[in-house]
Design a protein around this motif. Sequence first.
Motif, PDB file in Angstrom:
ATOM      1  N   GLU A 166       1.097  -0.980   0.466  1.00  0.00           N
ATOM      2  CA  GLU A 166       0.029   0.251   0.002  1.00  0.00           C
ATOM      3  C   GLU A 166       0.913   1.208   0.234  1.00  0.00           C
ATOM      4  O   GLU A 166       0.395   2.682  -0.479  1.00  0.00           O
ATOM      5  CB  GLU A 166      -0.625  -0.431   1.201  1.00  0.00           C
ATOM      6  CG  GLU A 166      -2.177  -0.815   0.987  1.00  0.00           C
ATOM      7  CD  GLU A 166      -2.438  -0.547   0.148  1.00  0.00           C
ATOM      8  OE1 GLU A 166      -2.911   0.600  -0.290  1.00  0.00           O
ATOM      9  OE2 GLU A 166      -2.981  -1.612  -0.931  1.00  0.00           O
ATOM     10  N   LYS A 167       1.722   1.411   0.791  1.00  0.00           N
ATOM     11  CA  LYS A 167       2.624   2.669   0.988  1.00  0.00           C
ATOM     12  C   LYS A 167       3.781   2.312  -0.601  1.00  0.00           C
ATOM     13  O   LYS A 167       3.456   3.785  -0.962  1.00  0.00           O
ATOM     14  CB  LYS A 167       3.546   2.043   1.671  1.00  0.00           C
ATOM     15  CG  LYS A 167       4.891   3.701   2.253  1.00  0.00           C
ATOM     16  CD  LYS A 167       5.023   3.068   3.921  1.00  0.00           C
ATOM     17  CE  LYS A 167       5.917   4.738   4.077  1.00  0.00           C
ATOM     18  NZ  LYS A 167       6.420   4.179   5.662  1.00  0.00           N
ATOM     19  N   PHE A 168       3.922   1.116  -1.620  1.00  0.00           N
ATOM     20  CA  PHE A 168       4.547   1.635  -3.115  1.00  0.00           C
ATOM     21  C   PHE A 168       3.371   2.023  -3.490  1.00  0.00           C
ATOM     22  O   PHE A 168       3.681   2.835  -4.661  1.00  0.00           O
ATOM     23  CB  PHE A 168       5.080   0.742  -3.038  1.00  0.00           C
ATOM     24  CG  PHE A 168       6.494  -0.048  -2.510  1.00  0.00           C
ATOM     25  CD1 PHE A 168       6.994   0.895  -2.717  1.00  0.00           C
ATOM     26  CD2 PHE A 168       6.254  -0.817  -1.448  1.00  0.00           C
ATOM     27  CE1 PHE A 168       8.534   1.071  -2.124  1.00  0.00           C
ATOM     28  CE2 PHE A 168       7.490  -1.152  -0.703  1.00  0.00           C
ATOM     29  CZ  PHE A 168       8.940  -0.298  -1.083  1.00  0.00           C
ATOM     30  N   GLY A 223      10.445  -3.614  10.677  1.00  0.00           N
ATOM     31  CA  GLY A 223      10.188  -2.917   9.497  1.00  0.00           C
ATOM     32  C   GLY A 223      11.403  -2.400   8.204  1.00  0.00           C
ATOM     33  O   GLY A 223      11.342  -1.346   7.905  1.00  0.00           O
ATOM     34  N   THR A 224      11.120  -3.605   7.697  1.00  0.00           N
ATOM     35  CA  THR A 224      12.663  -3.340   6.713  1.00  0.00           C
ATOM     36  C   THR A 224      11.985  -4.159   5.582  1.00  0.00           C
ATOM     37  O   THR A 224      10.747  -4.813   5.916  1.00  0.00           O
ATOM     38  CB  THR A 224      13.849  -3.774   7.057  1.00  0.00           C
ATOM     39  OG1 THR A 224      13.498  -5.332   7.525  1.00  0.00           O
ATOM     40  CG2 THR A 224      14.550  -2.922   8.106  1.00  0.00           C
ATOM     41  N   VAL A 225      12.484  -4.316   4.208  1.00  0.00           N
ATOM     42  CA  VAL A 225      12.629  -5.328   3.061  1.00  0.00           C
ATOM     43  C   VAL A 225      13.871  -6.245   3.284  1.00  0.00           C
ATOM     44  O   VAL A 225      14.744  -5.150   2.997  1.00  0.00           O
ATOM     45  CB  VAL A 225      11.227  -4.697   1.612  1.00  0.00           C
ATOM     46  CG1 VAL A 225      10.103  -4.386   2.413  1.00  0.00           C
ATOM     47  CG2 VAL A 225      12.819  -3.291   2.035  1.00  0.00           C
ATOM     48  N   ASP A 274      11.539   2.713   4.319  1.00  0.00           N
ATOM     49  CA  ASP A 274      10.889   4.304   3.577  1.00  0.00           C
ATOM     50  C   ASP A 274      12.124   4.795   3.027  1.00  0.00           C
ATOM     51  O   ASP A 274      12.032   5.068   2.392  1.00  0.00           O
ATOM     52  CB  ASP A 274      11.198   5.306   5.070  1.00  0.00           C
ATOM     53  CG  ASP A 274       9.623   4.894   5.663  1.00  0.00           C
ATOM     54  OD1 ASP A 274       8.333   4.825   5.075  1.00  0.00           O
ATOM     55  OD2 ASP A 274       9.588   5.579   6.951  1.00  0.00           O
ATOM     56  N   GLU A 275      13.658   3.903   3.514  1.00  0.00           N
ATOM     57  CA  GLU A 275      14.424   4.312   3.192  1.00  0.00           C
ATOM     58  C   GLU A 275      14.465   3.843   1.586  1.00  0.00           C
ATOM     59  O   GLU A 275      14.885   4.343   0.876  1.00  0.00           O
ATOM     60  CB  GLU A 275      16.336   4.222   3.838  1.00  0.00           C
ATOM     61  CG  GLU A 275      17.460   4.055   2.674  1.00  0.00           C
ATOM     62  CD  GLU A 275      18.467   3.149   3.778  1.00  0.00           C
ATOM     63  OE1 GLU A 275      19.362   3.506   2.881  1.00  0.00           O
ATOM     64  OE2 GLU A 275      18.320   3.337   5.038  1.00  0.00           O
ATOM     65  N   LYS A 331      15.541   5.587  -2.210  1.00  0.00           N
ATOM     66  CA  LYS A 331      15.843   5.210  -3.552  1.00  0.00           C
ATOM     67  C   LYS A 331      14.888   4.879  -4.958  1.00  0.00           C
ATOM     68  O   LYS A 331      15.763   5.163  -5.701  1.00  0.00           O
ATOM     69  CB  LYS A 331      16.383   3.217  -2.750  1.00  0.00           C
ATOM     70  CG  LYS A 331      17.481   2.630  -3.945  1.00  0.00           C
ATOM     71  CD  LYS A 331      17.968   1.673  -3.473  1.00  0.00           C
ATOM     72  CE  LYS A 331      17.962   0.853  -4.379  1.00  0.00           C
ATOM     73  NZ  LYS A 331      19.682   1.209  -5.866  1.00  0.00           N
ATOM     74  N   VAL A 332      13.786   3.960  -4.676  1.00  0.00           N
ATOM     75  CA  VAL A 332      13.151   3.522  -5.873  1.00  0.00           C
ATOM     76  C   VAL A 332      12.656   4.509  -6.439  1.00  0.00           C
ATOM     77  O   VAL A 332      11.721   4.925  -7.585  1.00  0.00           O
ATOM     78  CB  VAL A 332      12.479   2.518  -5.828  1.00  0.00           C
ATOM     79  CG1 VAL A 332      13.121   1.495  -5.567  1.00  0.00           C
ATOM     80  CG2 VAL A 332      11.684   2.093  -5.028  1.00  0.00           C
ATOM     81  N   LYS A 333      12.074   5.873  -5.247  1.00  0.00           N
ATOM     82  CA  LYS A 333      11.415   7.149  -6.221  1.00  0.00           C
ATOM     83  C   LYS A 333      12.298   7.640  -6.684  1.00  0.00           C
ATOM     84  O   LYS A 333      12.324   8.288  -8.033  1.00  0.00           O
ATOM     85  CB  LYS A 333      11.700   8.369  -5.100  1.00  0.00           C
ATOM     86  CG  LYS A 333      10.123   7.804  -4.611  1.00  0.00           C
ATOM     87  CD  LYS A 333       9.077   8.819  -3.442  1.00  0.00           C
ATOM     88  CE  LYS A 333       8.270   8.294  -2.685  1.00  0.00           C
ATOM     89  NZ  LYS A 333       7.490   9.758  -1.052  1.00  0.00           N
TER      90      LYS A 333
END
Length: 651
Positions: A567-569, A611-613, A629-630, A634-636
Amino acid sequence: MSEDLVTLTFPDGAEKKYPKGITGYEVAESISKGLARNALSITLGDEIKDLNQPIERDDSININTWDTEDGQYTFWHSSAHLLAEAIQELYPEAKFGIGPPIESGFYYDIDFGDESFGQDQIEKVEKKMIELARNKSEFSKRNVSKQEALDFYKKKNNEYKVDLIEDLEDGNITFYQQGDFVDLCRGPHLPDTSSIKAVKLTKLAGAYWRGDSDSKQLTRIYGITFPKQKLLDEYLERVEEAQKRDHKKLGKELGIYMMDSMVGPGLPLWLPNGTVLRRTLESFLRQEQIKRGYQEVITPHIANVDLYRKSGHYPYYKDSQFNPMEVDDDEYMLKPMNCPHHHQIYSNELRSYRELPVRLAEFGTVYRYEQSGELNGMSRVRGFTQDDAHIYCMHDQLKDEIKHVINLTQYVFSTFGMPVDIRLSYRDDNDEKYGGDSEYWDRAQKEIKEVADEMDLDYKIAEGEASFYGPKIDFIIRDAIGRKWQLGTVQVDYVMPERFDLTYVGSDNEKHRPVIIHRAPFGSMERFVSILIEHFAGDFPLWLAPQQIEILTISEDYTEYANQCAEKFKDAGFRVKVNAEAEKVGAKIRDAETSKIPYMLIVGSQEQQDGTVSVRRHKMGDIGTFPLDEFLDKVKEEVDTRALPPAHETK
C-alpha cells in the motif's frame, strides 16, 4: 599546369593536389601501403566508386575500408555477384533478377526454373562461393550500348534483365565481370574476390519480380560475408543474441501484446502489461510536449477520401492504403496519415503571426495495407499509433523550431540509452516521386543542412530518401547489440501549405503561407515498443516496467505486513503486487525473475519486526536489507531520474 591537377578534400578537412586521372588506389597508396592494401573502394562526394576509377575533378574523398559503411556496401555488393557466380556454376539454367547489398549483407533474386532449391542446397553454394573467391578474380567494368545489353540477355533468355534494361538510358549501361560471370550493374565493386574469406547464406524467401504479385515468384537468397572468419563468428553470436531478444517471443512471455486471427493479421491487441508500457511512454512524451508548448488534439479514424486527394496521399500511396468504403453515397477510408486532419484544425480559425508557431500533437492511430508476407510482430503492422505533431510557423521561425524538435528527439533517445546517427534525406531527380515546386525543395534542403551544421551534428546526406512533400532529418538509433533502426523524423514541408491554402495574417496585415514541420520521435508506438523490448531484452528501466515491484512472503503469516508495504508503494505511484502463495520463496523468486520484475522484496519475521524489506534486483540477486522508507526513497529517485537498468548502464 593547375588544369592537370585535382584537389581532393579528406574527411579531416585536409586538402591535397593530385594529377588528374589518378585512381582511388593510387591516392590510398600515397597515404600508406597499409591503407592501399585494406582499401575496398572510394567515396567521391556522395558517390561510391571503384578503386581503379580515374578522378577527373575536385571533390571530397573517403578511402573506404571494411570499417566504413561504404566499404561494407562495396564488399556486400561484390558478394552478391559472387553468389550469382556460384549459382551459375551449380545451376547453369538459373536466371538472375536483382542482387543488391542491404544493411547487413546482400540478397539475390533468382529464377531456378524447374530446378528445386531449398535449405539442403545452401551449404553447397557457400562452399562454391569460397572456392571461387580464392580464384582472386578481378571485377572488371565495361560500358555497353543498350542494344548490346539487350542482345546479351535475350540470348540468355533472361526476361528479368531485359525488363531492367528497357528502362535504362543508352550510354549509361555497364556490365561487370568476375571469372565467367557477367552482370548488368553500375557498381561499385572490390578490386577482386580474394578479400571475401567467410560466407554465410542466412535465409531463403519468395519475392515477386518487381514486387508485383501478378509476376512470377523468384527465390530470394540472403547472405552475408566477411573478410575474416572471426568476424563471421562474432556476427553469428549477435544473431543468436538477437533471437533471444526477439520481441515476438518476449512480447508473448511478458504479456505485452497478442495477435488473433479473428481480429486479423497485423492488428495487435495490447495486453494489460503492454498497455501500461505504452501509456507510460505516451505520458513521458506528453509531459515533454506540454513543457515545449504543444497542444494536443484528437482526430477520427476515418475521413472522406477527398481529404487525402487534396493532400496527395490518395492515390499517391494507393497501394499501401485500405480500399475506400461507401458511406451515404460518398467515399470514406481508414486514415493513412494524421497530417491532413491537423491541417484542417489549423485552418479552422484565422491565425495571426502573434500565435505562431502553432504546435499540434496527437497520438493518432493510422492504417496502412501491408502485404501479409511483410508483417512482422509489432514492428510491421497494419494499424499503428504515431506520436505525430505538426508545427506551423513563419519562415523566420523555421530554423529555431527545427532545432527545438531535434533537441526533443535527441532527449527522447538518450533517455533509453540509444546512440543516434543522423541522415539528411533529400530528393533525387525523379520528379514523379515528389510534389511541389523544386524551388521550395532547394530552399528546404538548404535550411535543414544549415541547422545540422549550426548544431554541429554528425550527419550523412541520402538522395532519394525524402518524403513526397519535403526533405527530412532521419534519426537512426543503435540498440544494445549494435543494430540500427530508423525511428524519429523531422520533415520540412512547403507543399501542404499550398495544397490546403493555409495562411496567417502577418504584421503587415496581409496573408502569408506558414511552413510546416512534421515530427514523430517514436515513429509508431508499436514499432518503437518492439525495438524497446529487444533493446532492453525485456529488462525495462524501473520507470517503464509494467510491474515494478513484487513483494514475496516467506510464509502466509506475513501477508498482512506485505500488504502494508504494498500500500505504501502504491500510494507513491508504484506498480506493485504481493505474492503470498503457499509455495517456497525460491520458487517465487524464480517466477519473478522469469517475469523480469525489477525488484523483489522478501518479507519474513525479521523484516516485519524491524520494518524493513530484503531486496533482490533482477539479474543481480540480493542487494541488501533496507528500512522500508529508505528503500522507497531509493526507488523514487530511480524513477524520477529515469535511470537505466544496472546491466544496461555498463554497455
